[in-house]
Design a protein around this motif. Structure first.
Motif, mmCIF file in Angstrom:
data_model
loop_
_atom_site.group_PDB
_atom_site.id
_atom_site.type_symbol
_atom_site.label_atom_id
_atom_site.label_comp_id
_atom_site.label_asym_id
_atom_site.label_seq_id
_atom_site.Cartn_x
_atom_site.Cartn_y
_atom_site.Cartn_z
ATOM 1 N N SER A 20 -14.590 -5.876 5.351
ATOM 2 C CA SER A 20 -15.403 -5.064 5.278
ATOM 3 C C SER A 20 -15.880 -4.902 3.611
ATOM 4 O O SER A 20 -14.820 -5.145 3.134
ATOM 5 C CB SER A 20 -15.061 -3.871 6.295
ATOM 6 O OG SER A 20 -13.789 -3.080 5.556
ATOM 7 N N LEU A 21 -17.247 -3.934 3.539
ATOM 8 C CA LEU A 21 -16.881 -3.699 1.851
ATOM 9 C C LEU A 21 -16.102 -2.739 1.975
ATOM 10 O O LEU A 21 -15.758 -2.911 0.512
ATOM 11 C CB LEU A 21 -18.002 -2.745 2.347
ATOM 12 C CG LEU A 21 -18.775 -2.244 0.866
ATOM 13 C CD1 LEU A 21 -18.756 -4.011 -0.076
ATOM 14 C CD2 LEU A 21 -20.057 -1.490 0.516
ATOM 15 N N LYS A 22 -15.178 -2.031 3.040
ATOM 16 C CA LYS A 22 -14.448 -0.877 2.510
ATOM 17 C C LYS A 22 -12.739 -1.621 1.902
ATOM 18 O O LYS A 22 -12.089 -0.826 1.536
ATOM 19 C CB LYS A 22 -14.092 0.296 3.666
ATOM 20 C CG LYS A 22 -12.741 0.847 3.442
ATOM 21 C CD LYS A 22 -13.032 1.573 4.644
ATOM 22 C CE LYS A 22 -11.339 2.880 4.320
ATOM 23 N NZ LYS A 22 -10.803 2.848 5.891
ATOM 24 N N ASP A 23 -12.867 -2.209 2.664
ATOM 25 C CA ASP A 23 -11.363 -2.999 2.534
ATOM 26 C C ASP A 23 -11.622 -3.764 1.331
ATOM 27 O O ASP A 23 -10.450 -4.027 0.691
ATOM 28 C CB ASP A 23 -11.338 -3.914 3.408
ATOM 29 C CG ASP A 23 -10.295 -3.542 5.231
ATOM 30 O OD1 ASP A 23 -10.305 -2.304 5.227
ATOM 31 O OD2 ASP A 23 -10.799 -4.407 5.775
ATOM 32 N N SER A 24 -12.720 -4.548 0.796
ATOM 33 C CA SER A 24 -12.900 -5.343 -0.584
ATOM 34 C C SER A 24 -12.222 -4.674 -1.162
ATOM 35 O O SER A 24 -12.366 -4.790 -2.779
ATOM 36 C CB SER A 24 -14.080 -6.083 -0.480
ATOM 37 O OG SER A 24 -15.632 -5.218 0.079
ATOM 38 N N ILE A 25 -13.339 -3.119 -1.744
ATOM 39 C CA ILE A 25 -13.216 -1.673 -1.984
ATOM 40 C C ILE A 25 -11.838 -1.867 -2.389
ATOM 41 O O ILE A 25 -11.139 -1.480 -4.135
ATOM 42 C CB ILE A 25 -14.267 -0.837 -2.618
ATOM 43 C CG1 ILE A 25 -15.646 -1.387 -2.861
ATOM 44 C CG2 ILE A 25 -14.271 0.403 -2.991
ATOM 45 C CD1 ILE A 25 -16.597 -0.092 -2.206
ATOM 46 N N GLU A 26 -11.253 -1.048 -2.233
ATOM 47 C CA GLU A 26 -9.779 -0.730 -1.470
ATOM 48 C C GLU A 26 -8.840 -2.243 -2.595
ATOM 49 O O GLU A 26 -8.005 -1.725 -3.248
ATOM 50 C CB GLU A 26 -9.299 -0.540 -0.324
ATOM 51 C CG GLU A 26 -9.832 0.651 0.559
ATOM 52 C CD GLU A 26 -9.273 1.366 1.145
ATOM 53 O OE1 GLU A 26 -8.707 0.268 2.414
ATOM 54 O OE2 GLU A 26 -9.219 2.102 1.801
ATOM 55 N N ALA A 27 -8.681 -3.259 -2.158
ATOM 56 C CA ALA A 27 -8.507 -4.388 -2.390
ATOM 57 C C ALA A 27 -8.634 -4.796 -3.910
ATOM 58 O O ALA A 27 -7.730 -4.625 -4.884
ATOM 59 C CB ALA A 27 -8.387 -5.949 -1.676
ATOM 60 N N MET A 28 -10.150 -4.365 -4.526
ATOM 61 C CA MET A 28 -10.027 -4.142 -6.049
ATOM 62 C C MET A 28 -9.388 -3.372 -6.426
ATOM 63 O O MET A 28 -9.135 -3.657 -8.087
ATOM 64 C CB MET A 28 -11.709 -4.463 -6.247
ATOM 65 C CG MET A 28 -12.505 -4.793 -6.974
ATOM 66 S SD MET A 28 -13.814 -4.226 -7.479
ATOM 67 C CE MET A 28 -13.848 -2.506 -7.524
ATOM 68 N N LEU A 29 -10.202 -2.254 -5.991
ATOM 69 C CA LEU A 29 -8.795 -1.075 -6.418
ATOM 70 C C LEU A 29 -7.374 -1.474 -6.868
ATOM 71 O O LEU A 29 -7.003 -0.783 -7.801
ATOM 72 C CB LEU A 29 -9.158 0.393 -5.835
ATOM 73 C CG LEU A 29 -11.001 0.766 -5.935
ATOM 74 C CD1 LEU A 29 -10.934 2.389 -4.799
ATOM 75 C CD2 LEU A 29 -10.728 1.241 -7.981
ATOM 76 N N ARG A 30 -6.811 -1.772 -6.164
ATOM 77 C CA ARG A 30 -5.216 -1.884 -6.251
ATOM 78 C C ARG A 30 -5.435 -2.752 -7.260
ATOM 79 O O ARG A 30 -4.540 -3.197 -7.993
ATOM 80 C CB ARG A 30 -4.919 -2.282 -5.151
ATOM 81 C CG ARG A 30 -4.188 -1.718 -3.397
ATOM 82 C CD ARG A 30 -3.671 -2.110 -2.509
ATOM 83 N NE ARG A 30 -4.604 -2.851 -2.234
ATOM 84 C CZ ARG A 30 -5.295 -2.849 -1.192
ATOM 85 N NH1 ARG A 30 -5.376 -2.141 -0.352
ATOM 86 N NH2 ARG A 30 -5.927 -4.603 -0.531
ATOM 87 N N ALA A 31 -5.971 -4.525 -7.570
ATOM 88 C CA ALA A 31 -6.296 -5.282 -8.297
ATOM 89 C C ALA A 31 -6.142 -5.014 -9.146
ATOM 90 O O ALA A 31 -5.511 -5.876 -10.253
ATOM 91 C CB ALA A 31 -6.841 -6.746 -7.779
#
Length: 108
Positions: A20-31
């Motif tokens: 999902s878009l939410k999960d990908s944004i959270e992953a980007m913020l963590r990265a």
């Protein structure tokens, strides 16, 4: 009347390798290690909601530096009252944000 199986080639079906878009944004913020900064910005923008309209009207400036919240106030009595309730203010802010965003508050 029989039920038809879903069309596996339907454009509305989710593929197994997609997220999902939410999960990908959270992953980007963590990265990029931006979670902390995003929380700080959210804290500053929601200062009025957290502390209320009366305190917000007496506030000149709010900013975060090194997990420390700096608040410039126009009222000396309010500054004294908030200094006396500093631990309560820290707890209120961290619970509202859902995580430990700040460690200390400095009233200027």
């Amino acid at each position: 009347m029989s039920l038809r199986p879903l069309n596996p080639r339907s454009p509305f079906m989710r593929k197994a390798d997609t997220i999902s878009l939410k999960d990908s944004i959270e992953a980007m913020l963590r990265a990029y290690k931006l979670n902390g900064k995003l929380s700080e910005v959210q804290l500053v923008s929601s200062w009025e909601k957290i502390m209320g309209k009366a305190i917000s009207l007496k506030t000149q400036e709010v900013f975060v530096r090194n997990r420390k919240l700096f608040v410039r106030l126009t009222s000396a009595p309010l500054k004294h009252e908030l200094n006396m309730a500093k631990s309560k203010v820290i707890t209120l802010i961290n619970t509202e944000m859902g995580e430990k965003v700040i460690d200390d508050v400095v009233f200027l």
